[in-house]
Design a protein around this motif. Sequence first.
Motif, PDB file in Angstrom:
ATOM      1  N   SER A 283       0.854  -1.185   0.000  1.00  9.00           N
ATOM      2  CA  SER A 283       0.000   0.000   0.000  1.00  9.00           C
ATOM      3  C   SER A 283       0.893   1.239   0.000  1.00  9.00           C
ATOM      4  O   SER A 283       2.047   1.186   0.444  1.00  9.00           O
ATOM      5  N   LEU A 284       0.337   2.361  -0.480  1.00 12.87           N
ATOM      6  CA  LEU A 284       1.104   3.604  -0.531  1.00 12.87           C
ATOM      7  C   LEU A 284       0.234   4.766  -0.088  1.00 12.87           C
ATOM      8  O   LEU A 284      -0.889   4.923  -0.573  1.00 12.87           O
ATOM      9  N   TYR A 285       0.774   5.575   0.833  1.00 12.00           N
ATOM     10  CA  TYR A 285       0.062   6.741   1.348  1.00 12.00           C
ATOM     11  C   TYR A 285       0.969   7.966   1.273  1.00 12.00           C
ATOM     12  O   TYR A 285       2.150   7.903   1.584  1.00 12.00           O
ATOM     13  N   SER A 286       0.365   9.086   0.874  1.00 14.14           N
ATOM     14  CA  SER A 286       1.069  10.367   0.889  1.00 14.14           C
ATOM     15  C   SER A 286       0.622  11.161   2.112  1.00 14.14           C
ATOM     16  O   SER A 286      -0.550  11.133   2.488  1.00 14.14           O
ATOM     17  N   VAL A 287       1.585  11.873   2.722  1.00 12.97           N
ATOM     18  CA  VAL A 287       1.305  12.646   3.937  1.00 12.97           C
ATOM     19  C   VAL A 287       1.638  14.116   3.666  1.00 12.97           C
ATOM     20  O   VAL A 287       2.774  14.552   3.865  1.00 12.97           O
ATOM     21  N   PRO A 288       0.666  14.904   3.184  1.00 19.54           N
ATOM     22  CA  PRO A 288       0.935  16.322   2.931  1.00 19.54           C
ATOM     23  C   PRO A 288       0.869  17.189   4.186  1.00 19.54           C
ATOM     24  O   PRO A 288       1.332  18.332   4.162  1.00 19.54           O
ATOM     25  N   ALA A 289       0.285  16.683   5.259  1.00 19.69           N
ATOM     26  CA  ALA A 289       0.213  17.436   6.525  1.00 19.69           C
ATOM     27  C   ALA A 289       0.936  16.634   7.601  1.00 19.69           C
ATOM     28  O   ALA A 289       0.445  15.598   8.048  1.00 19.69           O
ATOM     29  N   ILE A 290       2.107  17.111   7.980  1.00  9.10           N
ATOM     30  CA  ILE A 290       2.877  16.454   9.035  1.00  9.10           C
ATOM     31  C   ILE A 290       2.283  16.773  10.403  1.00  9.10           C
ATOM     32  O   ILE A 290       2.237  15.940  11.304  1.00  9.10           O
ATOM     33  N   LYS A 291       1.819  18.014  10.541  1.00  3.40           N
ATOM     34  CA  LYS A 291       1.236  18.465  11.807  1.00  3.40           C
ATOM     35  C   LYS A 291       0.169  19.512  11.511  1.00  3.40           C
ATOM     36  O   LYS A 291       0.495  20.520  10.879  1.00  3.40           O
ATOM     37  N   PRO A 292      -1.095  19.280  11.887  1.00  6.47           N
ATOM     38  CA  PRO A 292      -1.593  18.082  12.553  1.00  6.47           C
ATOM     39  C   PRO A 292      -1.759  16.942  11.553  1.00  6.47           C
ATOM     40  O   PRO A 292      -1.839  17.172  10.344  1.00  6.47           O
ATOM     41  N   ILE A 293      -1.814  15.727  12.070  1.00  6.52           N
ATOM     42  CA  ILE A 293      -2.087  14.570  11.244  1.00  6.52           C
ATOM     43  C   ILE A 293      -3.259  13.828  11.868  1.00  6.52           C
ATOM     44  O   ILE A 293      -3.481  13.895  13.097  1.00  6.52           O
ATOM     45  N   ASN A 294      -4.031  13.167  11.041  1.00  4.57           N
ATOM     46  CA  ASN A 294      -5.151  12.371  11.537  1.00  4.57           C
ATOM     47  C   ASN A 294      -4.569  11.131  12.208  1.00  4.57           C
ATOM     48  O   ASN A 294      -4.270  10.134  11.555  1.00  4.57           O
ATOM     49  N   THR A 295      -4.399  11.208  13.513  1.00  4.83           N
ATOM     50  CA  THR A 295      -3.734  10.142  14.254  1.00  4.83           C
ATOM     51  C   THR A 295      -4.477   8.821  14.129  1.00  4.83           C
ATOM     52  O   THR A 295      -3.855   7.756  13.996  1.00  4.83           O
ATOM     53  N   GLN A 296      -5.790   8.860  14.150  1.00  3.39           N
ATOM     54  CA  GLN A 296      -6.566   7.626  14.051  1.00  3.39           C
ATOM     55  C   GLN A 296      -6.371   6.972  12.689  1.00  3.39           C
ATOM     56  O   GLN A 296      -6.218   5.748  12.590  1.00  3.39           O
ATOM     57  N   ALA A 297      -6.366   7.775  11.620  1.00  2.00           N
ATOM     58  CA  ALA A 297      -6.161   7.222  10.284  1.00  2.00           C
ATOM     59  C   ALA A 297      -4.774   6.593  10.161  1.00  2.00           C
ATOM     60  O   ALA A 297      -4.615   5.512   9.577  1.00  2.00           O
ATOM     61  N   LEU A 298      -3.764   7.261  10.718  1.00  2.00           N
ATOM     62  CA  LEU A 298      -2.415   6.706  10.682  1.00  2.00           C
ATOM     63  C   LEU A 298      -2.328   5.445  11.528  1.00  2.00           C
ATOM     64  O   LEU A 298      -1.687   4.462  11.129  1.00  2.00           O
ATOM     65  N   ALA A 299      -2.976   5.443  12.678  1.00  2.00           N
ATOM     66  CA  ALA A 299      -2.989   4.250  13.520  1.00  2.00           C
ATOM     67  C   ALA A 299      -3.649   3.077  12.799  1.00  2.00           C
ATOM     68  O   ALA A 299      -3.195   1.928  12.904  1.00  2.00           O
TER      69      ALA A 299
END
Length: 307
Positions: free
Chosen positions: A211-227
């Motif tokens: 799987s591949l995910y891009s993270v354009p917002a380092i802070k804040p980040i959707n912690t639940q989605a990342l978890a």
Amino acid sequence: MRAAFSDSLVALAKKDPKVLLLTGDHGYALFDAFRKECPSQYINAGIAEQNMVGMAAGLARMGFKPFVYGLAAFIPVRVVEQIKLDIAHDNLPVVLLGDGAGFVYSHLGTSHQSTEDIACTRAIPNLTVLSPADRFEQTLCMQWAYECTGPVYMRMGKSDRGDVHREPLQAPLGALLPLHEQAGADIALIATGSMVKTARELLEKTLPGASLYSVPAIKPINTQALADVCKQHRLLITLEEHHTDGGLGSLVCEVSSTHAPRRVLRIGVQDRFSHGCGTYAYLLKEHGIDVDSIEKQITAFVQANPK
């Protein structure tokens, strides 16, 4: 990406006369359209970045929305104290734009190479940290930055590796953007900025089942989605054109350790300065973040962590 940045900035300034652009004697050709369309909203503060941040803080207190542009080696690294005390402490709506992040200004040496800017800004309270990967993420991040009521740092990679998305984006601030979600995938690639394109190449060449995910917002980040991403995959690989400490890799480890402990391979710049001076491609290879070097790191990581 730079065209998308310029177009977005001009559109925002034409819509809102409170939007101002401050530059530290950089970006002349880049801002031709802005100076033509909004000349009264353009301020060249000269090569005095610390003073420029103080100016932006004062303008924000007067109700303006300043966008402060410079090279990432100077905005934010040279002005961390002013960002902390003049802007972030009072949660002022100033957008700080660091262009040429990572190794883009390769021939100019260590003074112009910025591989610590995310680490510096992540630790400052109230400060949003953005890291777009292509022109579509750039436009999205500009809208996020404009809508933020507090301070923002946006890291921009002048290298412009090409599009990773196919169309304009809509997403809430902090969202992870899935580029390839594979049901039952063993490995998740999590990348930001210029390295999203690299991750996509690796996905096609080496890890078609990941799987591949891009993270354009380092802070804040959707912690639940990342978890959730951590929970759904056995191995995590982060990629960033930044020091391995304090950036995206550290963020993923922090979330994983709390919500879903996983093995994490952090691909990025190790704890050293550049030994040589050369092209952008040369420096990526020297620091082991070109496609071939990363492929070897991933192969070793997967072999060391069998199912």
